[in-house]
Design an enzyme around this catalytic site. Structure first.
Site, PDB file in Angstrom:
ATOM      1  N   GLU A  90       0.834  -1.205   0.000  1.00  0.00           N
ATOM      2  CA  GLU A  90       0.000   0.000   0.000  1.00  0.00           C
ATOM      3  C   GLU A  90       0.864   1.248   0.000  1.00  0.00           C
ATOM      4  OE1 GLU A  90      -2.712  -0.464   3.286  1.00  0.00           O
ATOM      5  OE2 GLU A  90      -3.976  -1.710   2.034  1.00  0.00           O
ATOM      6  N   HIS A 126      -8.623  10.377   3.564  1.00  0.00           N
ATOM      7  CA  HIS A 126      -8.305   9.327   2.586  1.00  0.00           C
ATOM      8  C   HIS A 126      -8.435   9.922   1.202  1.00  0.00           C
ATOM      9  CE1 HIS A 126      -8.085   5.665   0.332  1.00  0.00           C
ATOM     10  NE2 HIS A 126      -7.700   5.053   1.439  1.00  0.00           N
ATOM     11  N   HIS A 135     -10.917  10.387   7.245  1.00  0.00           N
ATOM     12  CA  HIS A 135     -10.755   8.933   7.295  1.00  0.00           C
ATOM     13  C   HIS A 135     -10.215   8.413   8.621  1.00  0.00           C
ATOM     14  CE1 HIS A 135     -10.088   4.956   5.791  1.00  0.00           C
ATOM     15  NE2 HIS A 135      -8.782   5.031   5.909  1.00  0.00           N
ATOM     16  N   ARG A 195      -0.476   8.566   9.672  1.00  0.00           N
ATOM     17  CA  ARG A 195      -0.461   7.106   9.815  1.00  0.00           C
ATOM     18  C   ARG A 195      -0.047   6.436   8.511  1.00  0.00           C
ATOM     19  NH1 ARG A 195      -5.415   3.111   9.141  1.00  0.00           N
ATOM     20  NH2 ARG A 195      -5.779   4.665   7.531  1.00  0.00           N
TER      21      ARG A 195
HETATM   22  C1  LIG Z   1     -13.293   2.473   5.322  1.00  0.00           C
HETATM   23  C2  LIG Z   1     -12.130   2.212   6.228  1.00  0.00           C
HETATM   24  C3  LIG Z   1     -11.070   1.427   5.804  1.00  0.00           C
HETATM   25  C4  LIG Z   1      -9.979   1.174   6.659  1.00  0.00           C
HETATM   26  N1  LIG Z   1      -8.988   0.332   6.228  1.00  0.00           N
HETATM   27  C5  LIG Z   1      -7.998   0.000   7.088  1.00  0.00           C
HETATM   28  C6  LIG Z   1      -7.019  -0.962   6.749  1.00  0.00           C
HETATM   29  O1  LIG Z   1      -7.055  -1.543   5.671  1.00  0.00           O
HETATM   30  N2  LIG Z   1      -6.056  -1.240   7.659  1.00  0.00           N
HETATM   31  C7  LIG Z   1      -5.994  -0.640   8.875  1.00  0.00           C
HETATM   32  O2  LIG Z   1      -5.078  -0.944   9.656  1.00  0.00           O
HETATM   33  N3  LIG Z   1      -6.921   0.268   9.223  1.00  0.00           N
HETATM   34  C8  LIG Z   1      -7.920   0.583   8.388  1.00  0.00           C
HETATM   35  N4  LIG Z   1      -8.864   1.492   8.760  1.00  0.00           N
HETATM   36  C9  LIG Z   1      -8.807   2.066  10.099  1.00  0.00           C
HETATM   37  C10 LIG Z   1      -9.236   1.013  11.102  1.00  0.00           C
HETATM   38  O3  LIG Z   1     -10.337   0.297  10.602  1.00  0.00           O
HETATM   39  C11 LIG Z   1      -9.621   1.641  12.423  1.00  0.00           C
HETATM   40  O4  LIG Z   1      -8.657   2.557  12.838  1.00  0.00           O
HETATM   41  C12 LIG Z   1      -9.753   0.579  13.494  1.00  0.00           C
HETATM   42  O5  LIG Z   1     -10.611  -0.439  13.056  1.00  0.00           O
HETATM   43  C13 LIG Z   1     -10.280   1.207  14.762  1.00  0.00           C
HETATM   44  O6  LIG Z   1     -10.612   0.200  15.654  1.00  0.00           O
HETATM   45  P1  LIG Z   1     -11.189   0.605  17.065  1.00  0.00           P
HETATM   46  O7  LIG Z   1     -11.534  -0.666  17.740  1.00  0.00           O
HETATM   47  O8  LIG Z   1     -10.276   1.547  17.706  1.00  0.00           O
HETATM   48  O9  LIG Z   1     -12.503   1.442  16.732  1.00  0.00           O
HETATM   49  P2  LIG Z   1     -13.878   1.005  15.933  1.00  0.00           P
HETATM   50  O10 LIG Z   1     -13.595  -0.205  15.155  1.00  0.00           O
HETATM   51  O11 LIG Z   1     -14.341   2.183  15.262  1.00  0.00           O
HETATM   52  O12 LIG Z   1     -14.801   0.630  17.146  1.00  0.00           O
HETATM   53  C14 LIG Z   1     -15.305   1.625  17.988  1.00  0.00           C
HETATM   54  C15 LIG Z   1     -16.449   1.046  18.765  1.00  0.00           C
HETATM   55  O13 LIG Z   1     -16.833   1.943  19.798  1.00  0.00           O
HETATM   56  C16 LIG Z   1     -18.246   2.036  19.834  1.00  0.00           C
HETATM   57  N5  LIG Z   1     -18.590   3.307  20.455  1.00  0.00           N
HETATM   58  C17 LIG Z   1     -18.203   4.558  20.094  1.00  0.00           C
HETATM   59  N6  LIG Z   1     -18.714   5.467  20.922  1.00  0.00           N
HETATM   60  C18 LIG Z   1     -19.443   4.794  21.846  1.00  0.00           C
HETATM   61  C19 LIG Z   1     -20.225   5.165  22.956  1.00  0.00           C
HETATM   62  N7  LIG Z   1     -20.410   6.446  23.306  1.00  0.00           N
HETATM   63  N8  LIG Z   1     -20.836   4.194  23.681  1.00  0.00           N
HETATM   64  C20 LIG Z   1     -20.709   2.899  23.351  1.00  0.00           C
HETATM   65  N9  LIG Z   1     -19.988   2.481  22.286  1.00  0.00           N
HETATM   66  C21 LIG Z   1     -19.368   3.421  21.547  1.00  0.00           C
HETATM   67  C22 LIG Z   1     -18.640   1.911  18.370  1.00  0.00           C
HETATM   68  O14 LIG Z   1     -20.002   1.600  18.246  1.00  0.00           O
HETATM   69  C23 LIG Z   1     -17.693   0.788  17.947  1.00  0.00           C
HETATM   70  O15 LIG Z   1     -18.208  -0.453  18.339  1.00  0.00           O
HETATM   71  C24 LIG Z   1      -9.954   1.756   7.933  1.00  0.00           C
HETATM   72  C25 LIG Z   1     -11.022   2.550   8.358  1.00  0.00           C
HETATM   73  C26 LIG Z   1     -12.099   2.779   7.526  1.00  0.00           C
HETATM   74  C27 LIG Z   1     -13.231   3.624   8.012  1.00  0.00           C
END
Ligand SMILES: Cc1cc2nc3c(=O)[nH]c(=O)nc-3n(C[C@H](O)[C@H](O)[C@H](O)COP(=O)(O)OP(=O)(O)OC[C@H]3O[C@@H](n4cnc5c(N)ncnc54)[C@H](O)[C@@H]3O)c2cc1C
Length: 520
Positions: free
Chosen positions: A118, A243, A351, A386
């Site tokens: 990538e 993005h 993004h 990032r």
């Molecule tokens: C389209 C897209 C493509 C991506 N592609 C990649 C990739 O290929 N490789 C990579 O490394 N990263 C990628 N990323 C980034 C990566 O997906 C995220 O940074 C990572 O998944 C974040 O994980 P997380 O568990 O921190 O948050 P999330 O997966 O966003 O989870 C957050 C959780 O918190 C919950 N939540 C939020 N606020 C509250 C609240 N007040 N009360 C209760 N629950 C709450 C939400 O409902 C959710 O369940 C991508 C992101 C996107 C949007």
């Protein structure tokens, strides 16, 4: 008011929260973990991750040193080198665990991992599951969560605020600790006090603050706003990654992402005239890091006044393309774009947030018993930008580190008297239009004044306008019964405030942050 008591409260069910919960539950069958998540259990940024997870596996062509170097280059001098080394080197071990939890990754005909490349990566090192890696990771983790009896997963439960000394009857504001959170059962409208020995914020990103985003609707920065209100240290909020290639549609809103890996596969960026412009901006052309590609597109759009540019895949091997990117191929067809013949209209969209809640290597925040993991954090890995596919990796590594820390540092239960949530004198808001109007205004403000290319004048105006929105919404909040939309709006206003004020504090352009006044 319902009261729950648990050992560990996890806020969020993306890769960060679920990985931590699974690790804790597997090791300590006698301890309870409660996960609250505000949507369906799988709704998260994680679910939409396409490209994959950056992990050094091929030690002949690749090396930890090369991955470290690529990460440092993307971070533009602001990464914490020790953190980068730690995260990169832990990658293979964390990937093994995911595979043990039955996450599947694509293999090549020889049975080795089919590694993708990538933007910003010097080698092929991205493990993936077709172009739906996050969906697969989320599926596997949820499957494991449901096998573990000591995890209670409460979906449609919204965390409103962290419980700290600020809520206690005899507050000691000298040293703050977290005792859990107030939570709204979104279906029944009940309010819960969840008292926990340890609380983990794994609440993800902030994309919705900009309206035009690749993030799903849950990405409203709630965890960061809650932490901010609880006086937790928050940094680097100016480093928003846009993005470069989200699928452009006239309606806006949630933009489907055309993965970085498509440019890695050989696609070209063209303007409306058909000119392939990226070589004009950077020697790595389409494979330059995200901020450079986003800024280059922004320049092209400002120059031409167009709303979007195009990603041209028509010269690529379509059989291989469909095999690698079936989801992207189908999604484009839904929009009547036949990738074999048509260029894909694309535009940069908000993004990823590189900054957030400051944590140390063990995921500890500046408040006792409060940890944070995943996209809501600022670990020092990303610096000013990032590197693609480093964020799932970061979440996996930090979930493990917090688990390890808590494994080594058990604490005795802390019984305290927590007051109920006080909503005396509040009423159900009658005019939802006030919330919607302020949300639209906030998002337009952030896009127009605090976007890819910023300047001090626009940032200063943004603060003044934000203050008006803030005052109106605070007034509404004080007189209203809690609703998810109102809390999310209030949280996004807090997040916007952090982005704008921290942007004004940064006096030099780095990585994903570009202020045209910093050129002088
Ligand atoms: C389209 C897209 C493509 C991506 N592609 C990649 C990739 O290929 N490789 C990579 O490394 N990263 C990628 N990323 C980034 C990566 O997906 C995220 O940074 C990572 O998944 C974040 O994980 P997380 O568990 O921190 O948050 P999330 O997966 O966003 O989870 C957050 C959780 O918190 C919950 N939540 C939020 N606020 C509250 C609240 N007040 N009360 C209760 N629950 C709450 C939400 O409902 C959710 O369940 C991508 C992101 C996107 C949007």
């Amino acid at each position: 008011m319902i009261v729950m008591v648990t050992d560990y409260l996890v806020i969020g069910s993306g890769v960060a929260g679920l990985t931590f919960a699974v690790k804790m539950a597997e090791k300590f069958a006698d301890r309870n973990i409660v996960i609250v998540t505000k949507g369906d259990e799988d709704e998260s940024n994680t679910k939409y991750a396409q490209g994959g997870i950056a992990v050094v596996l091929d030690l002949e062509e690749d090396s930890f040193q090369k991955h470290i170097q690529d990460t440092l280059i993307a971070g533009d001098g602001l990464c914490n080198e020790q953190v980068v080394e730690m995260v990169v080197k832990e990658g293979p071990q964390r990937l093994k665990e995911l595979i043990a939890w039955e996450a599947n990754f694509d293999l090549d005909p020889e049975g080795d991992f089919d590694l993708g490349k990538e933007g910003g990566h010097s080698e092929y090192r991205v493990v993936h599951h077709k172009d739906v890696t996050g969906y697969e990771v989320e599926r596997a983790l949820l499957q494991r969560v449901h096998q573990l009896p000591n995890i209670t997963l409460l979906s449609h439960h919204f965390a409103i605020d962290l419980i700290t000394e600020h809520h206690l009857k005899t507050p000691n504001l000298e040293e703050l600790s977290c005792y859990g959170a107030y939570v709204l059962n979104q279906k029944k409208g009940d309010l819960l006090t969840i008292q926990a020995q340890h609380t983990l914020l794994a609440s993800g990103g902030i994309g919705r603050v900009y309206g035009h985003t690749t993030n799903p609707i849950i990405a409203t920065g709630d965890g960061i706003a809650m932490a901010y209100r609880a006086k937790v240290l928050i940094k680097d909020m100016e480093f928003i990654q846009f993005h470069p290639t989200a699928l452009y549609t006239a309606e806006g809103g949630f933009y489907f992402l055309i993965s970085e890996a498509v440019r890695g596969f050989g696609a070209y960026l063209r303007n409306k005239e058909g000119h392939r412009f990226m070589p004009d901006y950077h020697e790595r052309a389409e494979l330059a890091s995200r901020d450079i590609v986003s800024q280059s597109i922004d320049y092209e759009l400002k120059k031409t006044g167009d709303t979007h540019v195009f990603l041209d895949c028509t010269h690529l091997d379509m059989v291989a393309f469909k095999k690698h990117f079936p989801n992207i191929y189908d999604k484009c067809l839904e929009y009547h774009i036949d990738i074999e013949k048509d260029w894909i209209p694309v535009v940069p969209a908000s993004h990823y947030l590189c900054g957030g809640i400051v944590v140390d290597k063990e995921g500890k925040t500046s408040v006792n018993n409060l940890y944070a993991c995943g996209e809501c954090t600022r670990t020092g890995l990303h610096g000013a930008n990032r590197l693609a596919s480093n964020s799932l990796l970061e979440a996996l590594v930090y979930a493990h580190n917090i688990f390890k820390y808590l494994d080594d540092n058990s604490s005795t239960p802390n019984i305290i008297d927590i007051p109920d949530w006080n909503d005396d004198g509040t009423v159900i808001p009658k005019e939802h239009i006030l919330i919607q109007h302020n949300l639209n205004e906030l998002q337009a403000l952030m896009r127009d004044y605090v976007g890819i290319v910023r300047n001090n004048k626009r940032l200063s105006k943004a603060i003044l306008r934000l203050d008006l929105i803030y005052n109106e919404v605070e007034e509404l909040y004080k007189e209203s019964k809690i609703t998810t939309t109102l809390c999310e709006l209030r949280n996004m206003i807090n997040v916007a405030h952090l982005i704008i004020t921290q942007s004004l504090e940064r006096k030099e352009n780095r990585g994903g942050y570009f202020n045209s006044d910093n050129l002088n």
